[in-house]
Design a protein around this motif. Structure first.
Motif, mmCIF file in Angstrom:
data_model
loop_
_atom_site.group_PDB
_atom_site.id
_atom_site.type_symbol
_atom_site.label_atom_id
_atom_site.label_comp_id
_atom_site.label_asym_id
_atom_site.label_seq_id
_atom_site.Cartn_x
_atom_site.Cartn_y
_atom_site.Cartn_z
ATOM 1 N N VAL A 179 0.852 -1.186 0.000
ATOM 2 C CA VAL A 179 0.000 0.000 0.000
ATOM 3 C C VAL A 179 0.887 1.235 0.000
ATOM 4 C CG1 VAL A 179 -2.070 -1.001 1.032
ATOM 5 C CG2 VAL A 179 -0.236 -0.166 2.526
ATOM 6 N N LEU A 180 0.481 2.235 -0.776
ATOM 7 C CA LEU A 180 1.278 3.447 -0.960
ATOM 8 C C LEU A 180 0.390 4.656 -0.694
ATOM 9 C CD1 LEU A 180 3.795 5.011 -1.973
ATOM 10 C CD2 LEU A 180 2.999 4.562 -4.315
ATOM 11 N N SER A 181 0.897 5.577 0.111
ATOM 12 C CA SER A 181 0.091 6.727 0.508
ATOM 13 C C SER A 181 0.219 7.882 -0.477
ATOM 14 C CB SER A 181 0.505 7.205 1.905
ATOM 15 O OG SER A 181 1.825 7.743 1.888
ATOM 16 N N ILE A 182 -0.806 8.734 -0.492
ATOM 17 C CA ILE A 182 -0.754 9.971 -1.256
ATOM 18 C C ILE A 182 -0.099 11.063 -0.406
ATOM 19 C CG2 ILE A 182 -2.814 9.394 -2.593
ATOM 20 C CD1 ILE A 182 -4.386 11.314 -0.739
ATOM 21 N N ALA A 183 0.206 12.185 -1.050
ATOM 22 C CA ALA A 183 0.675 13.400 -0.374
ATOM 23 C C ALA A 183 2.026 13.194 0.315
ATOM 24 C CB ALA A 183 -0.379 13.915 0.594
ATOM 25 N N ASN A 184 2.434 14.198 1.053
ATOM 26 C CA ASN A 184 3.769 14.290 1.637
ATOM 27 C C ASN A 184 3.725 13.949 3.130
ATOM 28 O OD1 ASN A 184 6.503 14.949 1.971
ATOM 29 N ND2 ASN A 184 6.077 17.122 2.272
ATOM 30 N N PRO A 185 4.496 12.923 3.550
ATOM 31 C CA PRO A 185 5.421 12.101 2.785
ATOM 32 C C PRO A 185 4.701 10.949 2.083
ATOM 33 C CG PRO A 185 5.474 11.413 5.066
ATOM 34 C CD PRO A 185 4.527 12.582 5.000
ATOM 35 N N ALA A 186 5.302 10.469 0.996
ATOM 36 C CA ALA A 186 4.811 9.257 0.359
ATOM 37 C C ALA A 186 5.473 8.074 1.054
ATOM 38 C CB ALA A 186 5.152 9.261 -1.125
ATOM 39 N N VAL A 187 4.671 7.175 1.581
ATOM 40 C CA VAL A 187 5.211 6.029 2.317
ATOM 41 C C VAL A 187 4.618 4.750 1.730
ATOM 42 C CG1 VAL A 187 5.666 5.034 4.579
ATOM 43 C CG2 VAL A 187 5.239 7.490 4.374
#
Length: 347
Positions: free
Chosen positions: A93-101
């Motif tokens: 799973v990859l997150s949006i916005a800052n930071p991208a994690v």
């Protein structure tokens, strides 16, 4: 006699090329998970199990009637996941916005075993949109530009590590050209190919035939020029035949320049059902096993179906969803605002 045989052979060839129109009369929609979440990333495992990523840091596996949920925190923050991918032994799973994690979740076939962070990018402009795997070792994720190119990261070791492709190896994009993180579907993969759809200032399709080593970019006739116009979703059924769908999120009924097909791997695109329903849709998928004739597109305005390769469409339901992913030729999962449903398509 030779002449007659030749004519007969040509007739057979043309007869074989004719494709049968697919019929679907209705769709049965059964909620399998309800929660106060925005769910834009789903990945089915089979007819009864589906993974999802959502806002509020929530990731889960819906196993029949049983939701198996986890909340992932980054420091004190709850991330918003809109990209998901599944391999044989892990879920990403990859997150949006800052930071991208980006997190790798170990999976033994029934339960999550461990969660580890495998990629992190900090920048005020970072915003990742979609993720796919070619196989259990090689994967790709794409995001909005941080410099003058789309952000693209790849892995070749099963997702244990990820590297970002330098801008000098990617096509330049225009200011205001980006991607939409609405349904985890602005990447399509087939064989060693990947296609990436953009929107906003321009609506184009980037293509790699060698898993990200080299790239080219092609124009499309999809509406563009405003922040919320462009391609929202892309799908390919083989290395040549694909479809893009989108429109104007701020004018959802608008149905001109919002859907197109290609027959040459994305080099050129032709509008379909132009000026006809449906308008804006955020996720489009070929129905498996229908040779490109059966297509379903979903969005907040409802569910639309074409049985003739996109020439004509009909509305199956006004129930709105963000994303759809098929399990087989009659069963799919769809996710939306606060809900994941199991869809059964009836002939």
């Amino acid at each position: 006699m030779r002449f007659i045989v030749a004519i007969f052979t040509v007739f057979l060839l043309f007869s074989c090329e004719k494709k049968t129109e697919i019929e679907i009369s209705s769709v049965e929609i059964t909620p399998v998970f309800i929660d106060s979440l925005s769910i834009r990333a789903i990945q089915p495992l089979d007819e009864n199990r589906v993974w999802f990523g959502a806002d509020k840091g929530k990731v889960g596996l819906i196993d029949g009637d049983t939701p198996k949920l986890a909340v992932i925190k980054y420091g004190d923050s709850l991330l918003h996941f809109r990209s998901i991918a599944v391999t044989k032994e892990a879920v990403f799973v990859l997150s949006i916005a800052n930071p991208a994690v980006l997190y790798k979740i170990g999976f033994n076939g029934s339960e999550a075993t461990n969660i580890e962070e495998v990629f992190n990018e900090k920048d005020e402009n970072v915003f990742y949109d979609s993720m796919k795997f070619w196989n259990d070792d090689e994967g790709i994720a794409i995001g909005d530009p941080v410099e003058n190119c789309m952000s693209i990261i790849v892995t070749c070791d099963g997702g244990n590590s990820w590297s970002k492709i330098p801008c000098e190896n990617l096509p330049k994009v225009e200011k205001g050209e980006a991607a939409f993180a609405t349904s985890n579907s602005n990447i399509a993969i087939f064989g060693d190919n990947a296609w990436v759809a953009t929107g906003g200032r321009k609506s184009r399709v980037m293509h790699t035939a060698d898993k990200g080593k080299t790239w080219e970019i092609f124009d499309t006739p999809i509406v563009h020029g405003k922040a919320m116009t462009g391609i929202y979703s892309i799908d390919f059924r083989d290395e040549n035949n694909g479809i893009v769908f989108g429109g104007n999120w701020e004018d959802k009924p608008f149905n001109e320049g919002n859907k197109a097909i290609t027959k040459n791997g994305g080099k050129t695109w032709k509008l379909i059902a132009n000026g006809k329903e449906p308008g804006y849709r955020s996720s489009v998928r070929y129905i498996p096993g229908t040779e490109g004739q059966g297509i379903v597109a979903v969005g907040s305005p409802g569910i639309s179906f074409s049985g003739d390769g996109g020439k004509n469409w009909k509305e199956l339901s006004k129930k709105g969803f963000y994303a759809i992913e098929f399990v087989n030729d009659s069963i799919a999962f769809a996710s939306g605002n606060n809900i994941i449903s199991r869809l059964v398509f009836r002939k």
